[in-house]
Design a protein around this motif. Structure first.
Motif, short mmCIF file in Angstrom:
data_model
loop_
_atom_site.label_atom_id
_atom_site.label_comp_id
_atom_site.label_asym_id
_atom_site.label_seq_id
_atom_site.Cartn_x
_atom_site.Cartn_y
_atom_site.Cartn_z
N LEU A 145 0.84 -0.80 -0.16
CA LEU A 145 0.33 -0.08 -0.04
C LEU A 145 0.82 1.14 -0.55
N CYS A 146 1.89 1.17 0.74
CA CYS A 146 2.53 2.48 1.01
C CYS A 146 2.96 2.90 -0.71
N GLY A 147 3.63 1.18 -1.10
CA GLY A 147 4.76 1.60 -2.65
C GLY A 147 3.98 2.24 -3.78
N LEU A 148 1.84 2.31 -3.21
CA LEU A 148 0.92 2.97 -4.36
C LEU A 148 0.34 4.54 -3.89
N GLN B 278 -0.05 8.21 -10.18
CA GLN B 278 -0.73 9.53 -10.94
C GLN B 278 -2.23 9.20 -10.23
N ASP B 279 -3.18 7.88 -10.11
CA ASP B 279 -4.42 7.71 -9.56
C ASP B 279 -5.02 8.85 -8.54
N VAL B 280 -5.67 9.84 -8.41
CA VAL B 280 -6.06 10.72 -7.17
C VAL B 280 -6.67 9.32 -6.25
N ARG B 281 -7.76 8.78 -6.89
CA ARG B 281 -9.05 7.90 -6.73
C ARG B 281 -8.80 7.17 -5.36
N LEU B 282 -7.53 6.09 -6.68
CA LEU B 282 -6.93 4.78 -6.03
C LEU B 282 -5.84 6.13 -4.22
N VAL B 283 -5.08 6.52 -4.35
CA VAL B 283 -4.26 7.42 -3.22
C VAL B 283 -4.99 7.70 -2.28
N HIS B 284 -6.26 8.17 -2.58
CA HIS B 284 -7.80 8.34 -1.63
C HIS B 284 -7.86 7.06 -0.59
N VAL B 285 -8.06 6.50 -1.73
CA VAL B 285 -8.54 4.55 -1.06
C VAL B 285 -7.61 4.14 -0.36
N VAL B 286 -6.09 4.68 -0.45
CA VAL B 286 -4.99 3.48 0.45
C VAL B 286 -4.90 4.44 1.45
N LEU B 287 -4.78 6.05 1.40
CA LEU B 287 -4.58 6.45 2.69
C LEU B 287 -5.98 6.24 3.45
N ASP B 288 -7.40 5.75 3.09
CA ASP B 288 -8.17 5.62 4.07
C ASP B 288 -7.46 3.65 4.61
N ALA B 289 -6.96 3.45 3.70
CA ALA B 289 -6.95 1.34 4.76
C ALA B 289 -5.84 1.89 5.82
N LEU B 290 -4.66 2.85 5.50
CA LEU B 290 -3.80 2.96 6.24
C LEU B 290 -4.29 3.50 7.38
#
Length: 283
Positions: free
Chosen positions: A159-162, A166-178
């Motif tokens: 998850l940290c690797g993502l 550049q995909d803003v929506r993906l970064v949003h969900v990764v931050l929520d998961a973290l």
């Protein structure tokens, strides 16, 4: 093959259209097609099943009941990138379903391990993204047992690797998961089941009173990536990062400030680990 593609077109629409396909009782046959030797048949069947699980919870359950997990695990290792991507997309929709559906996929060790492996930086980004959605949707259940298992299998590192995607929506969900992962404070023994490296990190961190997952975040450069992301143009991403850093890593910043040398008023003495107010009182 043509029949599978016809079903995929029919199911690509509203939940009513999907139900028309489900009512034909064809779902078990579609699942069996995933084990077919012809890649074209597999692709068409997978697309139809992916459409079905994007419908209602009841329609998704039809696919789960048809035994989708056994076949899906093998497809995660398929040589064709598009098939790996499609199966991750399908699994992410199941993981986003009911509590029971999330549990069903989270307890499939082969599937979870396969998705985490596909998140690796060496893979194709579109596959990594869909695999990440599976893992993030599992973390959204906020189930401590599932989260411990994900971290043991390397999900935190992936998850940290993502974070810098550049995909803003993906970064949003990764931050929520973290955020969800960092909020969990399981027993140390649970985390150490699979990794000697994790055990060594935690022995050091526990002495400092840190949450074990915070230690792992630091080791996989997650904290550095979060700090760099504070310059992100998306305000919501910025706010989420600030929230994570303040809630879980503020103590580290305070320690850094205490370690920094303070110059006394005479300009000659350096004092470490002492506040400016304490220094002024001493003089």
């Amino acid at each position: 093959m043509d029949a599978c593609w016809a079903l995929s077109y029919l199911s690509d629409g509203s939940s009513h259209a999907i139900q028309c396909v489900v009512d034909t009782q064809v779902t078990p046959a579609l699942v069996r097609c995933l084990c077919h030797g012809d890649t074209h048949v597999v692709t068409a069947a997978l697309r139809t099943l992916g459409n079905i699980v994007s419908g209602t919870d009841a329609q998704t359950q039809c696919v789960v009941d048809a035994g989708i997990f056994e076949c899906a695990g093998k497809l995660l290792e398929h040589e064709r990138r598009n098939i790996r991507k499609e199966v991750c997309w399908m699994l992410s929709n199941i993981a986003a379903g009911t509590k029971e559906q999330t549990q069903a996929i989270a307890t499939q060790a082969q599937l979870v391990a396969g998705c985490i492996m596909l998140m690796d930086e060496s893979g194709s980004f579109d596959v990594r993204k869909e695999a990440a959605w599976v893992i993030c949707n599992i973390t959204s259940s906020k189930n401590d047992v599932f989260i411990v298992d994900l971290v043991e299998r390397g999900a935190l590192y992936q998850l940290c690797g993502l974070l810098e995607a550049q995909d803003v929506r993906l970064v949003h969900v990764v931050l929520d998961a973290l955020t969800t992962i960092l909020s969990v404070r399981p027993r140390c023994d649970h985390l150490c089941n699979h990794s000697e490296t994790n055990r060594q990190w935690l022995q050091v961190g526990r002495a400092a009173g840190h949450n074990q997952y915070e230690i792992l975040m630091d080791e996989c450069e997650g904290i550095d990536k979060l700090e760099r992301l504070q310059e992100h143009q998306d305000v919501t991403i910025y706010n989420k990062i600030v929230s994570i850093l303040e809630e879980f890593f503020a103590a580290d910043d305070a320690e850094d400030e205490n370690v920094a040398p303070i110059v006394s008023e005479n300009g000659k003495e350096f004092v470490f680990g002492t506040s400016a107010n304490a220094l002024s009182c001493a003089t």
